[in-house]
Design an enzyme around this catalytic site. Structure first.
Site, short mmCIF file in Angstrom:
data_model
loop_
_atom_site.label_atom_id
_atom_site.label_comp_id
_atom_site.label_asym_id
_atom_site.label_seq_id
_atom_site.Cartn_x
_atom_site.Cartn_y
_atom_site.Cartn_z
N HIS A 1 0.82 -1.22 0.00
CA HIS A 1 0.00 0.00 0.00
C HIS A 1 0.85 1.28 0.00
O HIS A 1 0.31 2.37 -0.20
CB HIS A 1 -0.94 0.03 1.20
CG HIS A 1 -1.98 -1.04 1.18
ND1 HIS A 1 -2.85 -1.22 0.12
CD2 HIS A 1 -2.30 -2.00 2.10
CE1 HIS A 1 -3.65 -2.23 0.38
NE2 HIS A 1 -3.34 -2.72 1.56
N ASP B 1 -2.51 -10.67 -2.44
CA ASP B 1 -3.17 -10.20 -1.22
C ASP B 1 -4.64 -9.89 -1.54
O ASP B 1 -4.97 -9.49 -2.66
CB ASP B 1 -2.46 -8.94 -0.74
CG ASP B 1 -2.87 -8.51 0.65
OD1 ASP B 1 -2.10 -8.75 1.58
OD2 ASP B 1 -3.95 -7.91 0.80
N HIS C 1 -6.29 -7.38 -0.58
CA HIS C 1 -6.42 -5.95 -0.83
C HIS C 1 -5.51 -5.51 -1.97
O HIS C 1 -4.37 -5.96 -2.08
CB HIS C 1 -6.08 -5.15 0.43
CG HIS C 1 -6.91 -5.55 1.61
ND1 HIS C 1 -6.47 -6.46 2.56
CD2 HIS C 1 -8.16 -5.18 1.98
CE1 HIS C 1 -7.42 -6.62 3.48
NE2 HIS C 1 -8.44 -5.86 3.16
N ASP D 1 -4.48 -13.18 3.32
CA ASP D 1 -5.78 -12.73 3.81
C ASP D 1 -6.91 -13.07 2.85
O ASP D 1 -8.06 -12.66 3.06
CB ASP D 1 -5.78 -11.23 4.12
CG ASP D 1 -5.14 -10.39 3.03
OD1 ASP D 1 -4.71 -10.96 2.02
OD2 ASP D 1 -5.06 -9.16 3.21
N TYR E 1 -4.43 -11.82 8.47
CA TYR E 1 -4.72 -11.35 9.82
C TYR E 1 -5.48 -12.36 10.67
O TYR E 1 -5.85 -12.05 11.80
CB TYR E 1 -5.46 -10.00 9.74
CG TYR E 1 -4.67 -9.05 8.89
CD1 TYR E 1 -3.47 -8.51 9.35
CD2 TYR E 1 -5.05 -8.78 7.57
CE1 TYR E 1 -2.68 -7.70 8.54
CE2 TYR E 1 -4.28 -7.97 6.76
CZ TYR E 1 -3.10 -7.43 7.24
OH TYR E 1 -2.32 -6.64 6.43
#
Length: 348
Positions: free
Chosen positions: A160, A196, A198, A285, A324
């Site tokens: 990110h 990922d 995201h 995740d 997570y």
């Protein structure tokens, strides 16, 4: 499989994250590292090496110098004001207040350099980010010199982090730093495959106008999933980079059948581009039990993920991103690496 880890990556222990209107303990925590190491040991990956120090030059090759200086000084500047809490941005440049000048005060600089209010800066943040980058570069060095795969247990994660912004628990973009170093070492084109949940907005932003890095991401649809403002299928790169950004946004609830179908399309694009190195931004995740994500991959699916990634037939560097569900993260990461080794052996 070379495993690279530094205990300094655990120096950052943030206490606060803005989530659902409340300040809560962050999902991204040092315990993730311990659980991954335990999972790797249980799976037979017992040799873990420490990274070499690589300094700031590789960071400055992809990140803005003023941004890096801000990260280095922010915590001390914040504490110098007598504040007890962690440094969290609370005001930003906006469409109607574009922020053409960078403020001198730490509050204004936080707003300038932060993507959102989800990520605090605390003691140890800069040190952990430096160590995380060293992990990535040392793992890359093994791949480039030995030809064998490597896993960099990066923390904080990186995908990110943009040229001059942090957020989503990320400060330095480890995959981007590694890709740039690989190009400087003589490679012509590198693929970054982000698996990922995201979208890797920072990686896309860093390379979207370049053709020497192919960025491919499989992620939750930004219409409903963080980071919301980047990652749509029609974002394909700009200028010289047109065609070298490939986004596969998928709906919440996506399971293994659809996900693996898209992975094969991603591998085909990587092969078509003639990439010489595969960097996998490895977020687990996508797991069905992850508390802040919405895909439905089961634990054994990560074995299959590793096998299929081996099928790309490229020197491969894995760098840790998200994941997570702390109790399962070690098993899921180990399954990817185990599957990769199985797939590599089967191809020989």
């Amino acid at each position: 499989m070379r495993i690279v880890h530094s205990e300094t990556t655990k120096a950052r222990r943030a206490r606060t994250e803005l989530d659902g209107g409340q300040l809560v303990p962050p999902w991204e925590c040092p315990e993730r590292v311990d659980m991954i190491l335990a999972g790797l040991r249980q799976a037979g990956f017992t040799e873990v090496v420490a990274p070499a120090e690589h300094g700031l030059a590789p960071v400055l090759a992809v990140h803005d110098a003023y941004y890096v200086e801000f990260l280095a000084s922010c915590w001390d500047d914040w504490r110098a004001l007598g504040r007890e809490g962690e440094a969290i941005a609370w005001i930003w440049p906006t469409r109607t207040m574009p922020g053409r000048r960078i403020p001198r005060c730490v509050d204004g600089r936080l707003g300038h350099y932060a993507l959102g209010a989800d990520t605090a800066i605390c003691a140890g943040t800069f040190e952990a980010a430096m160590a995380s980058k060293d992990v990535a570069l040392s793992a890359l060095a093994h791949v480039l010199t030995d030809g064998g795969p490597a896993f960099g247990l990066c923390r904080p994660p990186g995908h990110h982090a943009a040229v001059d912004q942090f957020g989503g628990y990320c400060f330095f973009n480890n995959a981007a730093v590694a890709a740039q170093r690989a190009l400087e070492s003589g490679l012509s084109r590198v693929a970054i495959l982000d698996v990922d949940f995201h979208h890797g907005n920072g990686t896309q932003q860093i390379f979207e106008a370049r053709s020497d890095v192919l960025f491919v991401s499989i992620h939750g649809d930004p219409m409903t999933c963080f980071p919301y403002f980047m990652g749509h299928a029609d974002e394909v790169g700009e200028g010289d980079g047109a065609g070298y950004t490939v986004n596969y946004p998928l709906p919440e609830g996506t399971g293994a059948e659809v996900w693996f179908h898209v992975l094969e399309a991603a591998k085909a694009r990587i092969a078509e581009a003639g990439c010489e190195l595969l960097i996998v931004s490895l977020g687990v995740d996508t797991f069905e039990g992850d508390p802040i994500s919405a895909f439905r991959l089961a634990g054994d699916d990560f074995l299959e993920m590793g096998r299929r990634l081996a099928g790309a037939g490229l020197p491969t560097l894995f760098l840790m991103e998200g994941g997570y569900a702390v109790a399962e993260i070690g098993t899921n990461v180990a399954n990817v690496l185990t599957g990769f080794e199985q797939g590599s052996a089967g191809a020989k």
